[in-house]
Design a protein around this motif. Structure first.
Motif, PDB file in Angstrom:
ATOM      1  N   LEU A  59       0.826  -1.209   0.000  1.00 20.71           N
ATOM      2  CA  LEU A  59       0.000   0.000   0.000  1.00 20.71           C
ATOM      3  C   LEU A  59       0.860   1.259   0.000  1.00 20.71           C
ATOM      4  O   LEU A  59       0.503   2.266  -0.629  1.00 20.71           O
ATOM      5  CB  LEU A  59      -0.964  -0.001   1.188  1.00 20.71           C
ATOM      6  CG  LEU A  59      -2.128  -0.991   1.062  1.00 20.71           C
ATOM      7  CD1 LEU A  59      -2.899  -1.073   2.377  1.00 20.71           C
ATOM      8  CD2 LEU A  59      -3.045  -0.636  -0.099  1.00 20.71           C
ATOM      9  N   LYS A  60       2.008   1.199   0.652  1.00 23.89           N
ATOM     10  CA  LYS A  60       2.928   2.341   0.630  1.00 23.89           C
ATOM     11  C   LYS A  60       3.464   2.543  -0.795  1.00 23.89           C
ATOM     12  O   LYS A  60       3.550   3.674  -1.278  1.00 23.89           O
ATOM     13  CB  LYS A  60       4.078   2.110   1.605  1.00 23.89           C
ATOM     14  CG  LYS A  60       5.015   3.283   1.719  1.00 23.89           C
ATOM     15  CD  LYS A  60       6.077   3.049   2.775  1.00 23.89           C
ATOM     16  CE  LYS A  60       7.001   4.253   2.845  1.00 23.89           C
ATOM     17  NZ  LYS A  60       8.025   4.086   3.864  1.00 23.89           N
ATOM     18  N   ALA A  61       3.811   1.450  -1.475  1.00 26.17           N
ATOM     19  CA  ALA A  61       4.277   1.539  -2.863  1.00 26.17           C
ATOM     20  C   ALA A  61       3.164   2.068  -3.762  1.00 26.17           C
ATOM     21  O   ALA A  61       3.403   2.889  -4.655  1.00 26.17           O
ATOM     22  CB  ALA A  61       4.757   0.174  -3.355  1.00 26.17           C
ATOM     23  N   ASP A 172      15.680  -7.121  -4.297  1.00 27.13           N
ATOM     24  CA  ASP A 172      16.317  -6.183  -3.376  1.00 27.13           C
ATOM     25  C   ASP A 172      15.413  -5.829  -2.192  1.00 27.13           C
ATOM     26  O   ASP A 172      15.769  -5.009  -1.348  1.00 27.13           O
ATOM     27  CB  ASP A 172      16.760  -4.915  -4.105  1.00 27.13           C
ATOM     28  CG  ASP A 172      15.612  -4.122  -4.709  1.00 27.13           C
ATOM     29  OD1 ASP A 172      14.430  -4.506  -4.539  1.00 27.13           O
ATOM     30  OD2 ASP A 172      15.899  -3.099  -5.359  1.00 27.13           O
ATOM     31  N   GLY A 173      14.211  -6.448  -2.134  1.00 22.56           N
ATOM     32  CA  GLY A 173      13.294  -6.234  -1.020  1.00 22.56           C
ATOM     33  C   GLY A 173      12.251  -5.156  -1.249  1.00 22.56           C
ATOM     34  O   GLY A 173      11.322  -5.020  -0.465  1.00 22.56           O
ATOM     35  N   ARG A 174      12.389  -4.372  -2.320  1.00 17.92           N
ATOM     36  CA  ARG A 174      11.424  -3.302  -2.590  1.00 17.92           C
ATOM     37  C   ARG A 174      10.125  -3.865  -3.155  1.00 17.92           C
ATOM     38  O   ARG A 174      10.139  -4.807  -3.936  1.00 17.92           O
ATOM     39  CB  ARG A 174      11.984  -2.296  -3.594  1.00 17.92           C
ATOM     40  CG  ARG A 174      13.143  -1.505  -3.102  1.00 17.92           C
ATOM     41  CD  ARG A 174      13.608  -0.474  -4.120  1.00 17.92           C
ATOM     42  NE  ARG A 174      13.919  -1.116  -5.396  1.00 17.92           N
ATOM     43  CZ  ARG A 174      13.827  -0.530  -6.583  1.00 17.92           C
ATOM     44  NH1 ARG A 174      13.465   0.729  -6.667  1.00 17.92           N
ATOM     45  NH2 ARG A 174      14.121  -1.178  -7.690  1.00 17.92           N
ATOM     46  N   TRP A 175       9.033  -3.251  -2.742  1.00 21.04           N
ATOM     47  CA  TRP A 175       7.733  -3.532  -3.340  1.00 21.04           C
ATOM     48  C   TRP A 175       7.474  -2.451  -4.368  1.00 21.04           C
ATOM     49  O   TRP A 175       7.543  -1.261  -4.051  1.00 21.04           O
ATOM     50  CB  TRP A 175       6.641  -3.523  -2.275  1.00 21.04           C
ATOM     51  CG  TRP A 175       6.651  -4.741  -1.419  1.00 21.04           C
ATOM     52  CD1 TRP A 175       7.345  -4.915  -0.254  1.00 21.04           C
ATOM     53  CD2 TRP A 175       5.956  -5.962  -1.665  1.00 21.04           C
ATOM     54  NE1 TRP A 175       7.114  -6.172   0.236  1.00 21.04           N
ATOM     55  CE2 TRP A 175       6.262  -6.843  -0.604  1.00 21.04           C
ATOM     56  CE3 TRP A 175       5.096  -6.401  -2.672  1.00 21.04           C
ATOM     57  CZ2 TRP A 175       5.734  -8.127  -0.529  1.00 21.04           C
ATOM     58  CZ3 TRP A 175       4.574  -7.682  -2.599  1.00 21.04           C
ATOM     59  CH2 TRP A 175       4.892  -8.530  -1.539  1.00 21.04           C
ATOM     60  N   LEU A 176       7.203  -2.846  -5.612  1.00 21.22           N
ATOM     61  CA  LEU A 176       6.930  -1.916  -6.705  1.00 21.22           C
ATOM     62  C   LEU A 176       5.615  -2.302  -7.369  1.00 21.22           C
ATOM     63  O   LEU A 176       5.249  -3.478  -7.413  1.00 21.22           O
ATOM     64  CB  LEU A 176       8.052  -1.953  -7.742  1.00 21.22           C
ATOM     65  CG  LEU A 176       9.457  -1.620  -7.239  1.00 21.22           C
ATOM     66  CD1 LEU A 176      10.485  -1.866  -8.337  1.00 21.22           C
ATOM     67  CD2 LEU A 176       9.519  -0.184  -6.761  1.00 21.22           C
TER      68      LEU A 176
END
Length: 188
Positions: A59-61, A172-176
Motif C-alpha cells: 500500500l505504501k508503494a 532487493d526487497g522493494r515492493w513496486l
C-alpha cells in the motif's frame, strides 16, 4: 483522424494516471489454521505478521505510485525521478508512453484524484511474492488540459470506476507496482 488519436491517448493517460484511487471492493485474504512451531508462537501468527507487513509495504508503494504519476502528469514528464521508485515494468513503460503522448500533444493533467485502496490478496509463496490491490478511482475532478490555453482536452471527463494493481516484491526487497488496470466499464 486527429480526434480519434486524441481520444485514444487522452483515455489512456487518464486511465493510467487514475489506476488506483478509491474504495475497494472485495474481502480480506483468508489465513490458514495455526500449527505451533514452538510453545509460544504458532506458525499462522508468523505468517499473518508477514502478510500484514507485505500489505503495508504494498500500500505504501501504491500510494507512492499514485503520487509520482500525478506529479509526472502535471508536467507530462516521462522521466520524473519518482516513477522508478514506485513502478516497475510493464506498468512503468505504459505510464511513460502515456506521458510522452500527452507531452507530444501539449497536454498536462489538472485537478485531483481520490483514492482509498484496499488489499484483496497476498501471495508470499509466489515467485516473486505479490499483493493485489483494488481501488475505486474517483477521477471526476481530474482533467487533461492543453498547456497553451489551459482548455480541457476533449474526452477527458473523469468517472468513478474500479481499478486494480499488483505490487511485486523484487529481490532487493522493494515492493513496486508492476501492473495496473482501470476498469472504466465497472463503476463503483
Amino acid at each position: 483522424m486527429r480526434a480519434r488519436q486524441l481520444s485514444r491517448w487522452t483515455a489512456g493517460l487518464v486511465a493510467v494516471a487514475a489506476v488506483g484511487t478509491t474504495t475497494a471492493c472485495g474481502s480480506p485474504p483468508e489465513t490458514s489454521g495455526t500449527v505451533p512451531t514452538d510453545r509460544n508462537r504458532p506458525v499462522g501468527t508468523e505468517r499473518a505478521a508477514d502478510e500484514k507487513a507485505a500489505e503495508k509495504a504494498a500500500l505504501k508503494a501504491y500510494d507512492g505510485y499514485l503520487t509520482a504519476s500525478r506529479a509526472a502528469s502535471r508536467h507530462s514528464d516521462p522521466q520524473h525521478p519518482d516513477l522508478t521508485r514506485f513502478l516497475a515494468d510493464p506498468l512503468l513503460t505504459r505510464v511513460r508512453l502515456s506521458l510522452r503522448q500527452a507531452r507530444a500533444n501539449g497536454a498536462v493533467s489538472a485537478g485531483a484524484l481520490r483514492s482509498n485502496p484496499e488489499v484483496i490478496s497476498v501471495d508470499l509463496t509466489a515467485k516473486p511474492p505479490t499483493v493485489e490491490i483494488q481501488d475505486c478511482v474517483d477521477a471526476t475532478g481530474y482533467r487533461l488540459v492543453y498547456v497553451a490555453d489551459e482548455k480541457v482536452v476533449p474526452g477527458t471527463r473523469g468517472t468513478r470506476h474500479l481499478a486494480t494493481a499488483t505490487a511485486t516484491r523484487y529481490p532487493d526487497g522493494r515492493w513496486l507496482i508492476s501492473t495496473g488496470s482501470a476498469h472504466q466499464d465497472q463503476p463503483c
